[in-house]
Structures are given as C-alpha cells and as structure tokens.
Design an enzyme around this catalytic site. Sequence first.
Site, PDB file in Angstrom:
ATOM      1  CD  GLU A   1      29.750  40.592  32.078  1.00 30.35           C
ATOM      2  OE1 GLU A   1      29.156  39.541  32.297  1.00 30.35           O
ATOM      3  OE2 GLU A   1      30.912  40.832  32.486  1.00 30.35           O
TER       4      GLU A   1
ATOM      5  N   GLY B   1      28.091  44.923  39.190  1.00 32.00           N
ATOM      6  CA  GLY B   1      26.781  44.575  39.735  1.00 32.00           C
ATOM      7  C   GLY B   1      26.634  44.990  41.190  1.00 32.00           C
TER       8      GLY B   1
ATOM      9  CG  ASP C   1      25.095  33.557  34.710  1.00 33.24           C
ATOM     10  OD1 ASP C   1      25.979  32.784  35.120  1.00 33.24           O
ATOM     11  OD2 ASP C   1      24.678  33.551  33.533  1.00 33.24           O
ATOM     12  CB  SER C   2      28.716  35.944  39.695  1.00 27.20           C
ATOM     13  OG  SER C   2      28.703  34.852  40.583  1.00 27.20           O
ATOM     14  CB  THR C   3      33.360  34.929  37.571  1.00 27.88           C
ATOM     15  OG1 THR C   3      33.295  36.245  38.118  1.00 27.88           O
ATOM     16  CG2 THR C   3      33.375  35.039  36.054  1.00 27.88           C
TER      17      THR C   3
HETATM   18  N1  SAM Z   1      28.357  30.227  33.938  1.00 25.25           N
HETATM   19  C1  SAM Z   1      29.526  30.836  34.411  1.00 25.25           C
HETATM   20  C2  SAM Z   1      30.226  30.157  35.556  1.00 25.25           C
HETATM   21  O1  SAM Z   1      29.670  30.003  36.623  1.00 25.25           O
HETATM   22  O2  SAM Z   1      31.363  29.784  35.384  1.00 25.25           O
HETATM   23  C3  SAM Z   1      29.380  32.281  34.638  1.00 25.25           C
HETATM   24  C4  SAM Z   1      29.002  32.917  33.378  1.00 25.25           C
HETATM   25  S1  SAM Z   1      29.208  34.562  33.082  1.00 25.25           S
HETATM   26  C5  SAM Z   1      30.412  34.475  31.782  1.00 25.25           C
HETATM   27  C6  SAM Z   1      29.946  35.341  34.453  1.00 25.25           C
HETATM   28  C7  SAM Z   1      30.115  36.827  34.182  1.00 25.25           C
HETATM   29  O3  SAM Z   1      30.108  37.542  35.405  1.00 25.25           O
HETATM   30  C8  SAM Z   1      31.427  37.197  33.481  1.00 25.25           C
HETATM   31  O4  SAM Z   1      31.167  37.632  32.182  1.00 25.25           O
HETATM   32  C9  SAM Z   1      32.017  38.317  34.360  1.00 25.25           C
HETATM   33  O5  SAM Z   1      32.594  39.364  33.607  1.00 25.25           O
HETATM   34  C10 SAM Z   1      30.780  38.753  35.129  1.00 25.25           C
HETATM   35  N2  SAM Z   1      31.087  39.432  36.393  1.00 25.25           N
HETATM   36  C11 SAM Z   1      32.054  39.103  37.292  1.00 25.25           C
HETATM   37  N3  SAM Z   1      32.036  39.970  38.309  1.00 25.25           N
HETATM   38  C12 SAM Z   1      31.033  40.868  38.069  1.00 25.25           C
HETATM   39  C13 SAM Z   1      30.542  41.997  38.763  1.00 25.25           C
HETATM   40  N4  SAM Z   1      31.081  42.384  39.913  1.00 25.25           N
HETATM   41  N5  SAM Z   1      29.500  42.662  38.231  1.00 25.25           N
HETATM   42  C14 SAM Z   1      28.935  42.259  37.050  1.00 25.25           C
HETATM   43  N6  SAM Z   1      29.387  41.221  36.339  1.00 25.25           N
HETATM   44  C15 SAM Z   1      30.417  40.512  36.843  1.00 25.25           C
END
Ligand code: SAM
Length: 289
Positions: free
Chosen positions: A106, A138, A155-157
């Site tokens: 994360e 990631g 499970d990304s943004t």
């Molecule tokens: N269920 C959610 C949605 O689709 O709206 C996604 C949940 S989760 C909170 C997404 C996570 O991905 C976030 O906590 C964010 O910090 C993380 N994230 C975004 N870009 C990332 C990256 N390049 N590497 C690792 N984590 C990442």
Amino acid sequence: MELWFSEPHTPNVKLSIRVDKQLYSGQSEFQRIDVFESPEFGRFLTLDGYMMLTEKDEFIYHEMITHVPMAVHPNVKKVLVIGGGDGGAVRELIRYENIEHIDMVEIDELVVEVCKKYLPQTACGFGDSRVHLYFEDGLRFIRSKADEYDLIIVDSTDPFGPGEGLFTKEFYGNCYKALREDGIMVNQHESPFYDGDATACKRAHKRIVESFPISRVYQVHIPTYPSGHWLFGFASKKYHPIHDLNGVQWKLLGMDTRYYTPRLHEGAFCLPAYVEKLLRSVEPVSENL
Ligand code: SAM
C-alpha cells in the site's frame, strides 16, 4: 443544519450522502483522507473526495474481489494485494486456511492507520501472522518479482493520482511475470456506464487482454460507486473463471458470505450487451469467438 458529502460522478451528476459528523480529515504525502459517519451507510472513507468504501456496502466489493478467484484456483498459497489499505480484501483472504502468506503493498501508510482506528470492520485482519505489509508504490514493488504469487489482487484507487501507474501496460506485464505458471490477477476495473469511466475501463481491458491469455470481466452492484454498476477484471495464465470454477469445493469450506455465491459467480460474468460490445471493441478478433 444539514451536513452532506457530495461526490461528482460526472460534470452533471452527483451522489450526496447525509453526514452526521466528520470523524477524521488529514492530508498524507499522497492524498487527502476523510472519514465520515452517516445515517444511511454508516462510516465511510473517501480519498481526495472520492468514495472508497462504506460500512454498509463494502462487503459486495471485498467478497467479489477475493472469492471469485479463490473459488477458481485450486491451491492458492501465496497472495499479493496491491493497494487495499482499508483491509477489506485481506479480511476476506485470511478466512482461507490454505493461504500461507499474504503480502500487501500500500503506497500510503496513513490510510492503513486511519482505517485501523475508524473502520475496524474492514481493517481487522492486519494482525494475522500470515499478513506482511509493505508501504511503497505497487508499481515499483512488483518490478522485482518473478514466479512468486498464485494470486494478485489489484485493489487500487482510480487511474489518476497515485493509482495511475496501476493501470499501465508495464504494470500488468509485471503482474504476469510475478505470478506462478497458473496464477490469477483480479483488478478493480472501473465502471462501463458513464463515458469517462467507460474510457478508463476500455483502456484497462485492452492492456490486460494484451498481457494475459485469459481475460474476462465480471460485474457487481455497488450502490455508492458511480452508476452503481462496477466491473472487476479476471486475468489468468491457465484457469478459466467459469470452466474451472469449483463451486462444490468452495461450498464445502462453509464460508458465510452475504453477496458471493458460486451461482452468482457464474452469473456475474454474463454482461449486458452494451458492456460486451465495449470490451470487444478492444479485444483481438480471436477473443470474440
Ligand atoms: N475499494 C476502493 C475503490 O475502488 O474505490 C479502493 C480501496 S483501497 C482504499 C485503494 C488503495 O490503493 C488506497 O489506500 C491507495 O492509497 C492505494 N494505492 C493507490 N495507488 C497505489 C500504488 N501506486 N501502490 C500501492 N497502493 C496504491
């Protein structure tokens, strides 16, 4: 006085949720993080003003991003979750005794800290001894991995801000390399409905189809996401999401789920005609047969 959270889903559409109070607001190196309490959806987490999850409907997203590949792959031992800082995917994964090791990478440690404090419903599995947390990008993490994981859950943004790199061809190629010879990758695949989301969805599908021999898309209904109609991608080196589904075996695990069932699993891959058309438009001709 009324307090409302509003998220624009298009320049002409908004989702508004009445809020009782704001529980947290903070700015990390990567994004703004907010947690609200609401009468309809319970607590919910937003990143940069975009809805990530609510206590009321998160079970749909997290069950469908984990149990679909777990009911197909016969022997998952090592899993990588990319993103997923709220812990919902990890919570579902640790229900499987056969999983020996879960890495979660994360980018934003503050998301995990905030979720542990305010969203214990999802962030309840990080203490499991099989779970190993890495706080880094990631995209970078995956570059050095080869032939290591049975399952990767992306499970990304959305494909902007820190999540942008997790929708690139380079990233999907590296996921392919990081998987064992019969590995599966599942990713959150955006929505087919509004034009902006549909463009992102099509772009991701094209890149995944080019990277994996088997690439299918399945749908879920998530009330708080734009249009409520959301897709996940199922990309695989060997197993087909329907032909290799072992529903009987999965049922024998006796898992109590609120959304996922093997019957729904099959149905989720039956897409509306306009979505099939959208996806086919970027698939090579042989995939269309
Ligand atoms: N269920 C959610 C949605 O689709 O709206 C996604 C949940 S989760 C909170 C997404 C996570 O991905 C976030 O906590 C964010 O910090 C993380 N994230 C975004 N870009 C990332 C990256 N390049 N590497 C690792 N984590 C990442």
